[in-house]
Design a protein around this motif. Sequence first.
Motif, PDB file in Angstrom:
ATOM      1  N   ASN A 142     -13.054  -6.024 122.825  1.00 43.93           N
ATOM      2  CA  ASN A 142     -13.431  -5.364 124.071  1.00 43.93           C
ATOM      3  C   ASN A 142     -14.942  -5.300 124.244  1.00 43.93           C
ATOM      4  N   LEU A 143     -15.669  -5.181 123.148  1.00 45.52           N
ATOM      5  CA  LEU A 143     -17.131  -5.175 123.202  1.00 45.52           C
ATOM      6  C   LEU A 143     -17.643  -6.526 123.687  1.00 45.52           C
ATOM      7  N   VAL A 144     -17.064  -7.607 123.174  1.00 41.57           N
ATOM      8  CA  VAL A 144     -17.471  -8.942 123.623  1.00 41.57           C
ATOM      9  C   VAL A 144     -17.157  -9.116 125.106  1.00 41.57           C
ATOM     10  N   SER A 145     -16.015  -8.600 125.534  1.00 42.66           N
ATOM     11  CA  SER A 145     -15.674  -8.722 126.953  1.00 42.66           C
ATOM     12  C   SER A 145     -16.713  -8.023 127.825  1.00 42.66           C
ATOM     13  N   MET A 146     -17.244  -6.912 127.341  1.00 45.05           N
ATOM     14  CA  MET A 146     -18.290  -6.204 128.074  1.00 45.05           C
ATOM     15  C   MET A 146     -19.580  -7.020 128.085  1.00 45.05           C
ATOM     16  N   ILE A 165     -22.977 -21.501 130.989  1.00 44.53           N
ATOM     17  CA  ILE A 165     -22.133 -21.965 129.883  1.00 44.53           C
ATOM     18  C   ILE A 165     -22.125 -20.854 128.851  1.00 44.53           C
ATOM     19  N   CYS A 166     -21.037 -20.103 128.854  1.00 45.23           N
ATOM     20  CA  CYS A 166     -20.919 -18.930 127.985  1.00 45.23           C
ATOM     21  C   CYS A 166     -20.481 -19.396 126.599  1.00 45.23           C
ATOM     22  N   ASN A 167     -21.381 -19.335 125.642  1.00 45.59           N
ATOM     23  CA  ASN A 167     -21.176 -19.996 124.348  1.00 45.59           C
ATOM     24  C   ASN A 167     -20.991 -18.982 123.224  1.00 45.59           C
ATOM     25  N   THR A 168     -19.880 -19.102 122.501  1.00 44.67           N
ATOM     26  CA  THR A 168     -19.623 -18.247 121.344  1.00 44.67           C
ATOM     27  C   THR A 168     -19.928 -18.980 120.035  1.00 44.67           C
ATOM     28  N   PHE A 189     -26.636 -27.051 138.158  1.00 39.28           N
ATOM     29  CA  PHE A 189     -27.790 -26.637 137.340  1.00 39.28           C
ATOM     30  C   PHE A 189     -27.229 -25.835 136.167  1.00 39.28           C
ATOM     31  N   PRO A 190     -27.085 -26.447 134.970  1.00 44.60           N
ATOM     32  CA  PRO A 190     -26.463 -25.762 133.836  1.00 44.60           C
ATOM     33  C   PRO A 190     -27.434 -24.866 133.080  1.00 44.60           C
ATOM     34  N   VAL A 191     -26.971 -23.668 132.730  1.00 45.41           N
ATOM     35  CA  VAL A 191     -27.756 -22.755 131.895  1.00 45.41           C
ATOM     36  C   VAL A 191     -26.828 -22.178 130.822  1.00 45.41           C
ATOM     37  N   GLU A 192     -27.162 -22.430 129.597  1.00 46.47           N
ATOM     38  CA  GLU A 192     -26.344 -21.964 128.472  1.00 46.47           C
ATOM     39  C   GLU A 192     -26.823 -20.594 128.019  1.00 46.47           C
ATOM     40  N   PHE A 193     -25.865 -19.705 127.739  1.00 46.59           N
ATOM     41  CA  PHE A 193     -26.252 -18.381 127.235  1.00 46.59           C
ATOM     42  C   PHE A 193     -25.277 -17.940 126.148  1.00 46.59           C
ATOM     43  N   PRO A 194     -25.778 -17.189 125.165  1.00 45.55           N
ATOM     44  CA  PRO A 194     -24.918 -16.742 124.059  1.00 45.55           C
ATOM     45  C   PRO A 194     -24.315 -15.382 124.344  1.00 45.55           C
ATOM     46  N   VAL A 195     -23.154 -15.139 123.760  1.00 44.29           N
ATOM     47  CA  VAL A 195     -22.587 -13.795 123.700  1.00 44.29           C
ATOM     48  C   VAL A 195     -22.141 -13.569 122.261  1.00 44.29           C
ATOM     49  N   MET A 196     -21.844 -12.334 121.945  1.00 49.37           N
ATOM     50  CA  MET A 196     -21.397 -11.990 120.599  1.00 49.37           C
ATOM     51  C   MET A 196     -20.203 -12.854 120.207  1.00 49.37           C
ATOM     52  N   SER A 197     -20.229 -13.379 118.985  1.00 50.51           N
ATOM     53  CA  SER A 197     -19.166 -14.263 118.507  1.00 50.51           C
ATOM     54  C   SER A 197     -18.360 -13.567 117.419  1.00 50.51           C
ATOM     55  N   LEU A 198     -17.043 -13.747 117.475  1.00 53.90           N
ATOM     56  CA  LEU A 198     -16.151 -13.055 116.544  1.00 53.90           C
ATOM     57  C   LEU A 198     -15.531 -14.055 115.579  1.00 53.90           C
ATOM     58  N   GLY A 199     -15.983 -14.012 114.334  1.00 61.99           N
ATOM     59  CA  GLY A 199     -15.463 -14.904 113.305  1.00 61.99           C
ATOM     60  C   GLY A 199     -14.332 -14.256 112.538  1.00 61.99           C
ATOM     61  N   GLU A 200     -13.121 -14.687 112.807  1.00 62.33           N
ATOM     62  CA  GLU A 200     -11.930 -14.073 112.211  1.00 62.33           C
ATOM     63  C   GLU A 200     -11.965 -14.091 110.692  1.00 62.33           C
ATOM     64  N   THR A 201     -12.530 -15.141 110.111  1.00 58.05           N
ATOM     65  CA  THR A 201     -12.459 -15.320 108.657  1.00 58.05           C
ATOM     66  C   THR A 201     -13.451 -14.455 107.901  1.00 58.05           C
ATOM     67  N   LEU A 202     -14.486 -13.980 108.556  1.00 57.23           N
ATOM     68  CA  LEU A 202     -15.551 -13.268 107.838  1.00 57.23           C
ATOM     69  C   LEU A 202     -15.738 -11.819 108.270  1.00 57.23           C
ATOM     70  N   MET A 203     -15.426 -11.505 109.494  1.00 59.34           N
ATOM     71  CA  MET A 203     -15.877 -10.246 110.085  1.00 59.34           C
ATOM     72  C   MET A 203     -15.028  -9.056 109.651  1.00 59.34           C
ATOM     73  N   LYS A 204     -15.674  -7.970 109.266  1.00 57.81           N
ATOM     74  CA  LYS A 204     -15.013  -6.733 108.885  1.00 57.81           C
ATOM     75  C   LYS A 204     -15.363  -5.638 109.881  1.00 57.81           C
ATOM     76  N   PRO A 205     -14.492  -4.642 110.077  1.00 60.19           N
ATOM     77  CA  PRO A 205     -13.202  -4.486 109.425  1.00 60.19           C
ATOM     78  C   PRO A 205     -12.115  -5.356 110.031  1.00 60.19           C
ATOM     79  N   GLY A 238     -13.690 -10.635 130.228  1.00 60.78           N
ATOM     80  CA  GLY A 238     -15.000 -10.357 130.824  1.00 60.78           C
ATOM     81  C   GLY A 238     -15.204 -11.078 132.138  1.00 60.78           C
ATOM     82  N   ALA A 239     -14.808 -12.354 132.170  1.00 58.33           N
ATOM     83  CA  ALA A 239     -14.968 -13.138 133.389  1.00 58.33           C
ATOM     84  C   ALA A 239     -14.087 -12.600 134.510  1.00 58.33           C
ATOM     85  N   CYS A 240     -12.872 -12.136 134.169  1.00 58.87           N
ATOM     86  CA  CYS A 240     -11.978 -11.535 135.176  1.00 58.87           C
ATOM     87  C   CYS A 240     -12.626 -10.340 135.852  1.00 58.87           C
ATOM     88  N   SER A 241     -13.387  -9.597 135.102  1.00 58.27           N
ATOM     89  CA  SER A 241     -13.978  -8.376 135.637  1.00 58.27           C
ATOM     90  C   SER A 241     -15.138  -8.650 136.577  1.00 58.27           C
TER      91      SER A 241
END
Length: 570
Positions: free
Chosen positions: A97-101, A43-46, A74-90, A131-134
């Motif tokens: 693309n980094l998150v996809s990697m 379970i890829c969780n952002t 058998f479920p296993v949850e894991f985090p990936v980098m999350s991109l918050g449009e409202t806060l993140m700079k620049p 990322g999943a496509c790759s």
Amino acid sequence: MKEKNLRSSSWFGRTGKDGFIYRAWMKNNGIPDHEFKKPVIGICNTWSELTPCNAHFRDLAASVKRGVLEAGGFPVEFPVMSLGETLMKPTTMLFRNLVSMDVEESIRGNPLDGVVLLCGCDKTTPALVMGACSVNLPAIVVSGGPMLTGRHKGQPIGTSDVWRLAAGLEEGSVNEEQLRSMEGDLCRSQGHCAVMGTASSMACMVEALGLSLPGNAAIPAVDAHRKVLAQLSGGRIVEMVKENLKLSDILKRDAFENAIITNAAIGGSTNFIIHLLAIAGRAGVQLELKDFDTLSKDIPLIVNLQPSGQFFMEDLYYAGGLPAVLKELNSFLHKDAMTVNGKTISENYASAECYNKDIIGTIDKPFNSATGLAVLTGNICEQGAVIKPSAASAHLMQHTGPAVVFENIEDYKQRINSDGLKVDENSILVLKNAGPKGYPGMPEVGNMTLPKKLLQKGITDMVRISDGRMSGTGFGTVVLHIAPEAAAGGNFSVLKTGDILTLDVPKRTLQAHLSAEALEQRKKERKPQQFHATRGYVSLYIQHVQQAHLGADLDFLTGGSGSNVAKDSH
């Protein structure tokens, strides 16, 4: 299913030291031995508190887990980098693309047989799908859902109103106190933007591609049906693993064409183009910018949602959701395109109904005859540019005027409200160096706020041109994604204030009244762009990012790498 057919068995099915290590450390979670023979579902969780749109994903993941367990997985949850449009700079686009990697390597390097992608805020959806496509395992998308429609003094408000309020603040009809009073009323529940912005467009995109269960796009984040869909998706991914139904079985050319047609009909974000191109690049599907225009040109706007219309995503759900829209588009779609539930897309919308014709119109009686997308070419966008006619002003669809050029966003901010700026309603605002390399990251600054002195005269729209992007919640006569961007040294890079430009949307052209010889001479005299990033991911991004018409992915990540799952080695 036999254990040897599971990818995870090359970890958990081993004997000796390796098998001992893989299983022993997982057992510290209290997992009995028989669980290791089941399909392992990631379970890829952002989820992140820095991404407010995705802040409810822990609950959503719990619903997915129930579905996985119910189906014998058998479920296993894991985090990936999350991109918050409202806060993140620049800009979050810099990190898509980094998150996809992150997603690709997290899936590839772990004992997973299938994945559920929990996506919400704008860039998380394309990043997770790319990322999943790759890796090309069985995968299903569960979107976070839109927030409830905002209410302020009895009136509905949404993210698109932010742009109107910003203009009002500049011209003096709105003050800071009024703005502050609206803050608590705009985002009154969990979920992503309530309008047909980029997040909603991405949720519609994955449903039209066949990557989610029917109805995924429009269910509000806080509606109990969202958790039901998540649980059903958890159950379905286990079956997909047993059927070996992979992303490559779904993401065919027909699926991409269905998504483009759907995006035109819903008035989706222009960002849809750049993300779908990137996904196609990862999936090894041939897709070009001109395809978007060819497939969109005969599709009217039938969904009456902001920013192109009146209503909100919550209203779309009550009106029948995306299945009702797809059913209305039946004559245009590839009906046999496969989806994650093992049915064709037409089987999924066969029983759909429209409950409100004011929100979902018909092809014969559309909300707006203008399509949601047009692709332009010309001597200042040699590789293309895009505009959203459904959100633009009809009187500006054919317009000629003098350019007022800003070399970068800092130049724009410094001069746009200057008393000495020579500009009127016939001028065309031009913003350079907001592209993938030039900013870097291609920010959402293309819908430049108009000069204060014009706002005070009652001017509400002007032609604006940029190599950057625009928020899906934005509107206006805005030309975006100029390619090649200014930093890449194309003709756009040498435009000057006073140059006469012509926008002709019916003819799909954008031209500077300059000869080829004059443009070439200017380029010879132009000083090459200097990039200041010298380390880390940003430096890597600048060196390898492709232009907008190719999806702005990193060049070494494209080319259908998802055609085969990499062999595991230990």
